[in-house]
Scaffold this motif. Structure first.
Motif, PDB file in Angstrom:
ATOM      1  N   LYS A 103       0.849  -1.191   0.000  1.00  0.00           N
ATOM      2  CA  LYS A 103       0.000   0.000   0.000  1.00  0.00           C
ATOM      3  C   LYS A 103       0.878   1.231   0.000  1.00  0.00           C
ATOM      4  O   LYS A 103       1.824   1.323   0.777  1.00  0.00           O
ATOM      5  CB  LYS A 103      -0.903  -0.018   1.230  1.00  0.00           C
ATOM      6  CG  LYS A 103      -2.052   0.944   1.133  1.00  0.00           C
ATOM      7  CD  LYS A 103      -3.133   0.601   2.143  1.00  0.00           C
ATOM      8  CE  LYS A 103      -2.778   1.204   3.481  1.00  0.00           C
ATOM      9  NZ  LYS A 103      -3.962   1.369   4.335  1.00  0.00           N
ATOM     10  N   ASP A 116      -6.500   1.395  -0.969  1.00  0.00           N
ATOM     11  CA  ASP A 116      -6.475   0.009  -1.414  1.00  0.00           C
ATOM     12  C   ASP A 116      -5.064  -0.479  -1.709  1.00  0.00           C
ATOM     13  O   ASP A 116      -4.117   0.291  -1.805  1.00  0.00           O
ATOM     14  CB  ASP A 116      -7.415  -0.208  -2.608  1.00  0.00           C
ATOM     15  CG  ASP A 116      -7.317   0.900  -3.626  1.00  0.00           C
ATOM     16  OD1 ASP A 116      -8.204   0.977  -4.481  1.00  0.00           O
ATOM     17  OD2 ASP A 116      -6.357   1.684  -3.556  1.00  0.00           O
ATOM     18  N   TYR A 117      -4.962  -1.789  -1.839  1.00  0.00           N
ATOM     19  CA  TYR A 117      -3.664  -2.431  -1.972  1.00  0.00           C
ATOM     20  C   TYR A 117      -3.330  -2.705  -3.437  1.00  0.00           C
ATOM     21  O   TYR A 117      -4.221  -2.855  -4.270  1.00  0.00           O
ATOM     22  CB  TYR A 117      -3.673  -3.743  -1.186  1.00  0.00           C
ATOM     23  CG  TYR A 117      -3.623  -3.516   0.299  1.00  0.00           C
ATOM     24  CD1 TYR A 117      -2.413  -3.598   0.987  1.00  0.00           C
ATOM     25  CD2 TYR A 117      -4.779  -3.212   1.012  1.00  0.00           C
ATOM     26  CE1 TYR A 117      -2.362  -3.383   2.353  1.00  0.00           C
ATOM     27  CE2 TYR A 117      -4.734  -2.989   2.382  1.00  0.00           C
ATOM     28  CZ  TYR A 117      -3.528  -3.079   3.048  1.00  0.00           C
ATOM     29  OH  TYR A 117      -3.471  -2.865   4.396  1.00  0.00           O
ATOM     30  N   GLU A 172      -8.742 -12.866   0.945  1.00  0.00           N
ATOM     31  CA  GLU A 172      -8.619 -11.505   1.477  1.00  0.00           C
ATOM     32  C   GLU A 172      -7.864 -10.596   0.496  1.00  0.00           C
ATOM     33  O   GLU A 172      -8.184  -9.422   0.363  1.00  0.00           O
ATOM     34  CB  GLU A 172      -7.850 -11.510   2.798  1.00  0.00           C
ATOM     35  CG  GLU A 172      -8.583 -12.130   3.957  1.00  0.00           C
ATOM     36  CD  GLU A 172      -7.682 -12.285   5.184  1.00  0.00           C
ATOM     37  OE1 GLU A 172      -8.188 -12.737   6.211  1.00  0.00           O
ATOM     38  OE2 GLU A 172      -6.463 -11.965   5.100  1.00  0.00           O
ATOM     39  N   GLU A 208     -10.118  -9.303  -2.090  1.00  0.00           N
ATOM     40  CA  GLU A 208     -10.972  -8.248  -1.546  1.00  0.00           C
ATOM     41  C   GLU A 208     -10.207  -6.923  -1.439  1.00  0.00           C
ATOM     42  O   GLU A 208     -10.759  -5.855  -1.691  1.00  0.00           O
ATOM     43  CB  GLU A 208     -11.450  -8.629  -0.137  1.00  0.00           C
ATOM     44  CG  GLU A 208     -12.574  -9.641  -0.113  1.00  0.00           C
ATOM     45  CD  GLU A 208     -13.838  -9.078  -0.738  1.00  0.00           C
ATOM     46  OE1 GLU A 208     -14.237  -7.959  -0.350  1.00  0.00           O
ATOM     47  OE2 GLU A 208     -14.416  -9.758  -1.609  1.00  0.00           O
ATOM     48  N   ALA A 209      -8.935  -7.027  -1.055  1.00  0.00           N
ATOM     49  CA  ALA A 209      -8.155  -5.823  -0.743  1.00  0.00           C
ATOM     50  C   ALA A 209      -7.553  -5.137  -1.966  1.00  0.00           C
ATOM     51  O   ALA A 209      -7.259  -3.944  -1.931  1.00  0.00           O
ATOM     52  CB  ALA A 209      -7.030  -6.185   0.240  1.00  0.00           C
TER      53      ALA A 209
END
Ligand SMILES: [Zn+2]
Length: 164
Positions: free
Chosen positions: A55, A61-62, A138, A141-142
């Motif tokens: 990040k 967001d990543y 995850e 999602e990220a």
């Protein structure tokens, strides 16, 4: 379009093998379009059950760890150098996946699937805010939505289900 060497206006001229290509009459040379090249990395651990995402400062967001290829450097060298610079961890193994041209940065991104040594990443806080391991679901999602990173991550996760 102008010649990057002499500034002359370029004209499209038929090249024997490549079709219409910008041509500088003053230099007498074809001037193929120029763009930067970078690597992006979907990084997993030795047991292939975690994904490392990064990040940047002031971003929610990543993204994937990425870096520009230096002039004269191979893409393979950039993968190991850039990953070590950004995390202080070593690359164990990597595999080229696919590429995407990113219009707004005029850069061709070459994506690699990377296995890294186990350990906690140590980041350069001037460049990155955070780098951390995620479970694959995850990570999906990220990751930044509708990004090249999301596209590369999806490809990599299906590859990991196979055998890399
Ligand atoms: Zn020229």
């Amino acid at each position: 379009m102008y010649c990057p060497y002499c500034g002359e206006k370029l004209a499209l001229v038929l090249h024997d093998q490549e079709g219409l290509i910008p041509y500088c009459k003053s230099c007498g040379e074809f001037r193929f379009p120029q763009f930067a090249t970078a690597v992006s990395m979907v990084v997993t651990n030795r047991t292939k059950d975690k994904i490392l995402l990064a990040k940047h400062k002031n971003q929610d967001d990543y993204i994937l760890i990425a870096g520009y290829i230096k002039k004269g450097e191979t893409a393979e060298k950039t993968v190991t150098r850039e990953f070590r610079e950004e995390t202080k961890l070593n690359v164990v193994k990597y595999k080229y996946m696919s590429s995407r041209y990113h219009e707004s940065h005029n850069v061709l991104m070459l994506n690699y699937l990377v296995i890294a040594e186990n350990g906690d990443p140590v980041i350069d806080e001037n460049e990155l805010d955070e780098v951390k391991w995620f479970d694959p679901e995850e990570a999906l999602e990220a990751i930044r939505k509708d990004s090249d990173a999301q596209y590369f991550l999806k490809n990599a996760l299906s590859e990991l289900k196979n055998k890399f």
